[in-house]
Write a protein that holds these residues in place. Structure first.
Motif, PDB file in Angstrom:
ATOM      1  N   LEU A 145      -3.850  10.403   6.323  1.00  0.00           N
ATOM      2  CA  LEU A 145      -3.477  11.660   5.665  1.00  0.00           C
ATOM      3  C   LEU A 145      -2.414  11.376   4.620  1.00  0.00           C
ATOM      4  N   CYS A 146      -2.538  12.015   3.472  1.00  0.00           N
ATOM      5  CA  CYS A 146      -1.611  11.813   2.356  1.00  0.00           C
ATOM      6  C   CYS A 146      -1.149  13.181   1.840  1.00  0.00           C
ATOM      7  N   HIS A 147       0.015  13.202   1.210  1.00  0.00           N
ATOM      8  CA  HIS A 147       0.511  14.455   0.623  1.00  0.00           C
ATOM      9  C   HIS A 147      -0.505  15.045  -0.351  1.00  0.00           C
ATOM     10  N   PRO A 159      -3.500   3.570   5.060  1.00  0.00           N
ATOM     11  CA  PRO A 159      -2.489   4.197   4.194  1.00  0.00           C
ATOM     12  C   PRO A 159      -2.243   3.427   2.902  1.00  0.00           C
ATOM     13  N   LEU A 160      -2.561   2.141   2.919  1.00  0.00           N
ATOM     14  CA  LEU A 160      -2.339   1.328   1.726  1.00  0.00           C
ATOM     15  C   LEU A 160      -3.322   1.663   0.609  1.00  0.00           C
ATOM     16  N   ALA A 197      12.779   7.453  -0.625  1.00  0.00           N
ATOM     17  CA  ALA A 197      12.459   6.131  -0.070  1.00  0.00           C
ATOM     18  C   ALA A 197      12.053   6.149   1.387  1.00  0.00           C
ATOM     19  N   GLY A 198      12.320   7.248   2.093  1.00  0.00           N
ATOM     20  CA  GLY A 198      12.018   7.291   3.517  1.00  0.00           C
ATOM     21  C   GLY A 198      10.694   7.925   3.864  1.00  0.00           C
ATOM     22  N   GLY A 199       9.788   7.982   2.902  1.00  0.00           N
ATOM     23  CA  GLY A 199       8.467   8.543   3.152  1.00  0.00           C
ATOM     24  C   GLY A 199       7.398   7.471   3.237  1.00  0.00           C
ATOM     25  N   GLY A 200       6.129   7.909   3.209  1.00  0.00           N
ATOM     26  CA  GLY A 200       5.018   6.975   3.337  1.00  0.00           C
ATOM     27  C   GLY A 200       4.988   5.933   2.247  1.00  0.00           C
TER      28      GLY A 200
END
Length: 364
Positions: free
Chosen positions: A47-49, A156-157, A184-187
């Protein structure tokens, strides 16, 4: 070409109406492949934003559309002109699908193909994606998954990893340079920290959630700043670390309305800010552009060459992808709830083929 030995129906997660919940149901399995297409039996999809943006109708999506543009799987069939993949290969899904091959972008560098104005679409965004038991991808944008990289890490990559990896390249930061990552603290961000550190780049991680700041530290960032302290304090702290100049480049992966301006503010004069987040408007004070000559570059995902290079770096440097694992497409609704809660660290991934996933765990 028709495909033999594939079930007539498959479970899929579709956007059937904008601003409505996903529909999880059985639909016909793809039975035809174009010349350069590959049929994958999906193992893991992420899942992505951007998926929420698709559901909100912010792209020219053809409905109904299977969600998720971050997928991995095993090749079950290939088109007549596919030469770089064979049945049984482990694949990270390419997001761009069927570029025209004739336009200015297609005739440019390999990494430009994603910008083709005549492209059929990007999977999970404009055409069917990976939240299904099978999905179709383009062999010219998909990549081989290295032996040391799992399906769950590679999914996710396919977008997050490729996007932040290309952003690093676009930023032109070099070994020993300073780089700030806002969000910086996200996926994307926690991967960017690791990619940059692996290349001996000095990283300043900036975020505004407790969970995100903790993930920055887990990813290896030695300099972590809290955006909730205010822009003035953040800029002051960045300059204290960089001989009063600011970072050589910044990457903004946050869609907060102040994030792009902060990314520019922490960048030294004549430096570069790379925008990867996709808010409705990117807002930056004119002083940053006019008086400080900050250059803003946009970036999308990455072409096949950079994407394969990224996967190889993940294996070489043992890059860790923070994942929240869910089992079965029926769990996608729970994945969305976690992602929207603001409490998630890293990426939410769905194991679609549990048997293949468990088999792989014994070897990767």
């Amino acid at each position: 070409m028709a495909i033999d030995g594939i079930p007539k129906e498959m479970l899929a997660v579709q956007v059937v109406e904008f601003n409505k919940p996903y529909k999880i149901h059985k639909i016909p399995t793809p039975t035809q492949l174009g010349d350069y297409e590959i049929l994958l039996k999906t193992v893991v999809a992420s899942l992505c934003h951007t998926d929420s943006m698709v559901a909100e109708g912010k792209f020219p999506t053809k409905l109904p559309c299977i969600a998720s543009h971050e997928g991995t799987g095993v090749v079950k069939a290939v088109g007549s002109k596919v030469t770089n993949f064979k049945v049984g290969d482990r694949v990270m899904s390419g997001v761009p699908k069927n570029a025209c091959g004739r336009c200015y972008n297609c005739k440019g560098p390999n990494d430009w193909h994603q910008y083709c104005e005549n492209i059929e679409g990007h999977i999970g965004v404009m055409v069917d994606g990976a939240f299904a038991e099978y999905h179709v991808v383009d062999c010219r944008t998909s990549c081989h998954i290295p032996d040391k990289v799992s399906y769950a890490s590679a999914a996710p990559l396919a977008c997050a990893g490729c996007t932040i990896y290309r952003a690093l390249i676009v930023s032109e930061v070099k070994q020993g340079d300073w780089l700030a990552i806002v969000g910086a603290g996200g996926g994307l961000g926690h991967l960017g920290i690791q990619f940059a550190l692996a290349k001996d780049i000095n990283v300043i991680a900036i975020d505004a959630r407790d969970e995100a700041l903790e993930l920055c530290k887990q990813a290896g960032a030695q300099h972590v700043l809290d955006a909730r302290d205010g822009k003035e304090k953040v800029v002051k702290d960045v300059k204290a670390l960089t001989d009063g100049l600011g970072v050589h480049a910044a990457i903004n992966v946050s869609d907060h309305e102040t994030a792009a301006d902060t990314a520019c503010a922490v960048t030294r004069m004549h430096g570069t800010m790379v925008q990867t987040a996709q808010p409705d408007r990117v807002c930056v004070a004119f002083q940053e552009l006019v008086f400080r000559d900050i250059r803003i570059k946009g970036t999308l995902i990455a072409g096949q060459e950079y994407s394969q290079q990224m996967l190889d770096d993940v294996a070489r440097y043992d890059i860790k992808v923070k994942t929240n694992v869910f089992y079965g497409l029926e769990e996608v609704t729970k994945m969305v709830e976690l992602a929207h809660s603001g409490k998630m660290q890293g990426k939410a991934v769905c194991v679609v083929d549990r048997a293949e996933f468990e088999k792989e765990k014994a070897t990767v």
